[in-house]
Design a protein around this motif. Structure first.
Motif, PDB file in Angstrom:
ATOM      1  N   HIS A   1      -9.029   4.972  12.960  1.00 38.01           N
ATOM      2  CA  HIS A   1      -8.712   5.806  11.792  1.00 38.01           C
ATOM      3  C   HIS A   1      -7.280   6.314  11.788  1.00 38.01           C
ATOM      4  O   HIS A   1      -6.695   6.501  10.725  1.00 38.01           O
ATOM      5  CB  HIS A   1      -9.682   6.987  11.712  1.00 38.01           C
ATOM      6  CG  HIS A   1      -9.402   8.091  12.682  1.00 38.01           C
ATOM      7  ND1 HIS A   1      -9.785   8.040  14.001  1.00 38.01           N
ATOM      8  CD2 HIS A   1      -8.732   9.260  12.521  1.00 38.01           C
ATOM      9  CE1 HIS A   1      -9.398   9.147  14.614  1.00 38.01           C
ATOM     10  NE2 HIS A   1      -8.748   9.902  13.756  1.00 38.01           N
TER      11      HIS A   1
ATOM     12  N   HIS B   1      -3.256   2.504  -1.368  1.00 36.27           N
ATOM     13  CA  HIS B   1      -3.637   1.478  -2.348  1.00 36.27           C
ATOM     14  C   HIS B   1      -3.958   2.112  -3.697  1.00 36.27           C
ATOM     15  O   HIS B   1      -3.512   1.615  -4.750  1.00 36.27           O
ATOM     16  CB  HIS B   1      -4.838   0.700  -1.827  1.00 36.27           C
ATOM     17  CG  HIS B   1      -5.381  -0.304  -2.795  1.00 36.27           C
ATOM     18  ND1 HIS B   1      -4.696  -1.449  -3.135  1.00 36.27           N
ATOM     19  CD2 HIS B   1      -6.540  -0.325  -3.513  1.00 36.27           C
ATOM     20  CE1 HIS B   1      -5.413  -2.143  -4.012  1.00 36.27           C
ATOM     21  NE2 HIS B   1      -6.528  -1.479  -4.251  1.00 36.27           N
ATOM     22  N   ASP B   2      -4.702   3.211  -3.683  1.00 41.20           N
ATOM     23  CA  ASP B   2      -5.066   3.875  -4.938  1.00 41.20           C
ATOM     24  C   ASP B   2      -3.842   4.413  -5.673  1.00 41.20           C
ATOM     25  O   ASP B   2      -3.781   4.346  -6.906  1.00 41.20           O
ATOM     26  CB  ASP B   2      -6.044   5.021  -4.658  1.00 41.20           C
ATOM     27  CG  ASP B   2      -7.422   4.526  -4.232  1.00 41.20           C
ATOM     28  OD1 ASP B   2      -7.708   3.330  -4.431  1.00 41.20           O
ATOM     29  OD2 ASP B   2      -8.204   5.343  -3.701  1.00 41.20           O
TER      30      ASP B   2
ATOM     31  N   THR C   1      -6.514   3.439   2.040  1.00 42.64           N
ATOM     32  CA  THR C   1      -7.196   3.561   0.755  1.00 42.64           C
ATOM     33  C   THR C   1      -6.366   4.393  -0.219  1.00 42.64           C
ATOM     34  O   THR C   1      -6.183   4.014  -1.380  1.00 42.64           O
ATOM     35  CB  THR C   1      -8.580   4.207   0.943  1.00 42.64           C
ATOM     36  OG1 THR C   1      -9.322   3.466   1.899  1.00 42.64           O
ATOM     37  CG2 THR C   1      -9.336   4.244  -0.367  1.00 42.64           C
TER      38      THR C   1
ATOM     39  N   SER D   1      -5.485   3.317  10.098  1.00 42.32           N
ATOM     40  CA  SER D   1      -5.942   2.666   8.870  1.00 42.32           C
ATOM     41  C   SER D   1      -6.462   3.601   7.787  1.00 42.32           C
ATOM     42  O   SER D   1      -6.575   3.207   6.620  1.00 42.32           O
ATOM     43  CB  SER D   1      -7.064   1.678   9.217  1.00 42.32           C
ATOM     44  OG  SER D   1      -8.218   2.373   9.687  1.00 42.32           O
ATOM     45  N   GLN D   2      -6.808   4.829   8.148  1.00 41.22           N
ATOM     46  CA  GLN D   2      -7.560   5.673   7.229  1.00 41.22           C
ATOM     47  C   GLN D   2      -6.830   5.927   5.907  1.00 41.22           C
ATOM     48  O   GLN D   2      -7.454   5.962   4.836  1.00 41.22           O
ATOM     49  CB  GLN D   2      -7.885   7.006   7.907  1.00 41.22           C
ATOM     50  CG  GLN D   2      -8.882   7.866   7.168  1.00 41.22           C
ATOM     51  CD  GLN D   2      -9.172   9.151   7.925  1.00 41.22           C
ATOM     52  OE1 GLN D   2      -8.253   9.866   8.340  1.00 41.22           O
ATOM     53  NE2 GLN D   2     -10.445   9.441   8.128  1.00 41.22           N
TER      54      GLN D   2
ATOM     55  N   ARG E   1     -13.134  -5.294   6.299  1.00 42.38           N
ATOM     56  CA  ARG E   1     -13.539  -3.954   5.873  1.00 42.38           C
ATOM     57  C   ARG E   1     -12.341  -3.052   5.594  1.00 42.38           C
ATOM     58  O   ARG E   1     -12.479  -2.035   4.910  1.00 42.38           O
ATOM     59  CB  ARG E   1     -14.439  -3.312   6.924  1.00 42.38           C
ATOM     60  CG  ARG E   1     -15.801  -3.971   7.085  1.00 42.38           C
ATOM     61  CD  ARG E   1     -16.583  -3.349   8.212  1.00 42.38           C
ATOM     62  NE  ARG E   1     -15.917  -3.526   9.504  1.00 42.38           N
ATOM     63  CZ  ARG E   1     -16.376  -3.021  10.643  1.00 42.38           C
ATOM     64  NH1 ARG E   1     -17.484  -2.290  10.650  1.00 42.38           N
ATOM     65  NH2 ARG E   1     -15.735  -3.242  11.788  1.00 42.38           N
ATOM     66  N   HIS E   2     -11.180  -3.404   6.118  1.00 45.57           N
ATOM     67  CA  HIS E   2      -9.986  -2.579   5.931  1.00 45.57           C
ATOM     68  C   HIS E   2      -8.997  -3.205   4.950  1.00 45.57           C
ATOM     69  O   HIS E   2      -7.840  -2.774   4.878  1.00 45.57           O
ATOM     70  CB  HIS E   2      -9.320  -2.329   7.282  1.00 45.57           C
ATOM     71  CG  HIS E   2     -10.212  -1.642   8.267  1.00 45.57           C
ATOM     72  ND1 HIS E   2     -10.632  -0.341   8.109  1.00 45.57           N
ATOM     73  CD2 HIS E   2     -10.805  -2.096   9.406  1.00 45.57           C
ATOM     74  CE1 HIS E   2     -11.430  -0.017   9.118  1.00 45.57           C
ATOM     75  NE2 HIS E   2     -11.556  -1.062   9.908  1.00 45.57           N
ATOM     76  N   CYS E   3      -9.450  -4.205   4.199  1.00 43.40           N
ATOM     77  CA  CYS E   3      -8.600  -4.871   3.214  1.00 43.40           C
ATOM     78  C   CYS E   3      -8.912  -4.351   1.810  1.00 43.40           C
ATOM     79  O   CYS E   3     -10.067  -4.091   1.480  1.00 43.40           O
ATOM     80  CB  CYS E   3      -8.819  -6.381   3.251  1.00 43.40           C
ATOM     81  SG  CYS E   3      -8.350  -7.164   4.809  1.00 43.40           S
ATOM     82  N   PHE E   4      -7.869  -4.242   0.989  1.00 47.55           N
ATOM     83  CA  PHE E   4      -8.035  -3.816  -0.398  1.00 47.55           C
ATOM     84  C   PHE E   4      -7.125  -4.678  -1.278  1.00 47.55           C
ATOM     85  O   PHE E   4      -5.907  -4.672  -1.111  1.00 47.55           O
ATOM     86  CB  PHE E   4      -7.663  -2.336  -0.574  1.00 47.55           C
ATOM     87  CG  PHE E   4      -8.481  -1.405   0.280  1.00 47.55           C
ATOM     88  CD1 PHE E   4      -9.733  -0.968  -0.131  1.00 47.55           C
ATOM     89  CD2 PHE E   4      -8.005  -0.984   1.512  1.00 47.55           C
ATOM     90  CE1 PHE E   4     -10.489  -0.131   0.670  1.00 47.55           C
ATOM     91  CE2 PHE E   4      -8.750  -0.146   2.317  1.00 47.55           C
ATOM     92  CZ  PHE E   4      -9.997   0.291   1.896  1.00 47.55           C
TER      93      PHE E   4
ATOM     94  N   THR F   1      -5.683  10.074   7.061  1.00 44.39           N
ATOM     95  CA  THR F   1      -5.596  10.804   5.798  1.00 44.39           C
ATOM     96  C   THR F   1      -4.916  12.148   5.990  1.00 44.39           C
ATOM     97  O   THR F   1      -5.341  12.977   6.801  1.00 44.39           O
ATOM     98  CB  THR F   1      -6.993  11.006   5.211  1.00 44.39           C
ATOM     99  OG1 THR F   1      -7.595   9.733   4.989  1.00 44.39           O
ATOM    100  CG2 THR F   1      -6.921  11.771   3.906  1.00 44.39           C
TER     101      THR F   1
END
Length: 259
Positions: free
Chosen positions: A79, A89-90, A86, A82-83, A102-105, A54
């Motif tokens: 992290h 994606h947003d 999110t 992958s961090q 857990r890391h899929c959206f 991030t």
């Protein structure tokens, strides 16, 4: 894939692969995390591999370099890779896929052997556990290159992050990647490298050398020696700032040898 000369951190490596280097250098990330942008030059979208950790600056640079994202892929859940998925994606609605759900959206987990066709490129999913249990690599366009995450780095060698990382599967993953021969290495950190077969062979030789050193340390210290004691012998010439990571690898080596 559209070019964006205003963003000098985007570097073209292959006709269908460019890299955006995140400004998060460190002992474990080397120069920073490589966020890969894959796509045919004529395509309007790209595939993003490892969006990084991030950071508003990195997110802004990524979305400027890749205004249309077809898919986000994650090589493993650490992290620094992958961090930011999110936030991407947003902001874009692009689906995010990884081996670990857990890391899929907005999309299912990756499957070993699956073939993805997006943004004018073809990617084969290859499970390469060892650094972590969920590590995957992506073979680009039938073998032009392999995106290796942290399984193979552009400089130095990687950590087998015990207990999630396991040495036996890692050695198997290296042998699997060795078979791709002349494919270019597009790593998660460090510079791209030619000929993954040669790099994987070097990694395998290095691991065998380390195992021999651990065996010798156990002979000196006794079979019940702790990972820390072994690190103090085997990694005596390594910066102590990364001894914690060396200790994880030694834990994996001890588990391998004692098994």
């Amino acid at each position: 894939m559209p070019s964006h000369p205003a963003y000098e951190t985007v570097r073209s490596v292959l006709p269908r692969a460019s890299v955006l280097l995140q400004s998060n250098p460190g002992p474990m990330t080397l120069d920073g995390t490589n966020t890969w942008l894959l796509g045919d030059p004529e395509a309007s979208e790209v595939v993003v591999v490892d969006p990084g950790e991030t950071s508003q600056q990195h997110l802004d640079e990524l979305l400027a370099a890749a205004p249309a994202i077809a898919l986000v892929l994650v090589t493993h859940g650490h992290h620094d890779h992958s961090q930011a998925a999110t936030a991407v994606h947003d902001r874009t609605g692009a689906p995010v896929r990884a081996f670990d759900p857990r890391h899929c959206f907005g999309a299912p987990p990756l499957v070993d052997g699956e073939v993805l066709d997006e943004a004018g490129v073809r990617l084969e999913v290859v499970a390469t556990p060892g650094h972590t249990a969920d590590s995957v690599s992506f073979v680009l366009d039938g073998g032009a290159a392999v995106l290796t995450g942290d399984t193979i780095l552009g400089r130095g060698t990687t950590v087998v992050a015990h207990p999630d990382g396991v040495l036996g599967p890692y050695l198997g993953s290296l042998r699997q990647l060795e078979a791709y021969g002349a494919a270019r290495v597009l790593p998660g950190h460090g510079p791209d490298l030619p000929a993954i077969g040669e790099v994987a062979a070097h990694y395998l030789a290095h691991r065998e050398q380390r195992l021999d050193q651990v065996r010798a340390a156990l002979a000196e210290l006794g079979p019940s020696a702790s990972a820390r004691q072994v690190v103090e012998v085997v990694y005596a010439d390594v910066d102590r700032a990364v001894w914690w990571a060396a200790e994880l690898s030694v834990e994996a080596q001890l588990a391998y040898l004692r098994a």
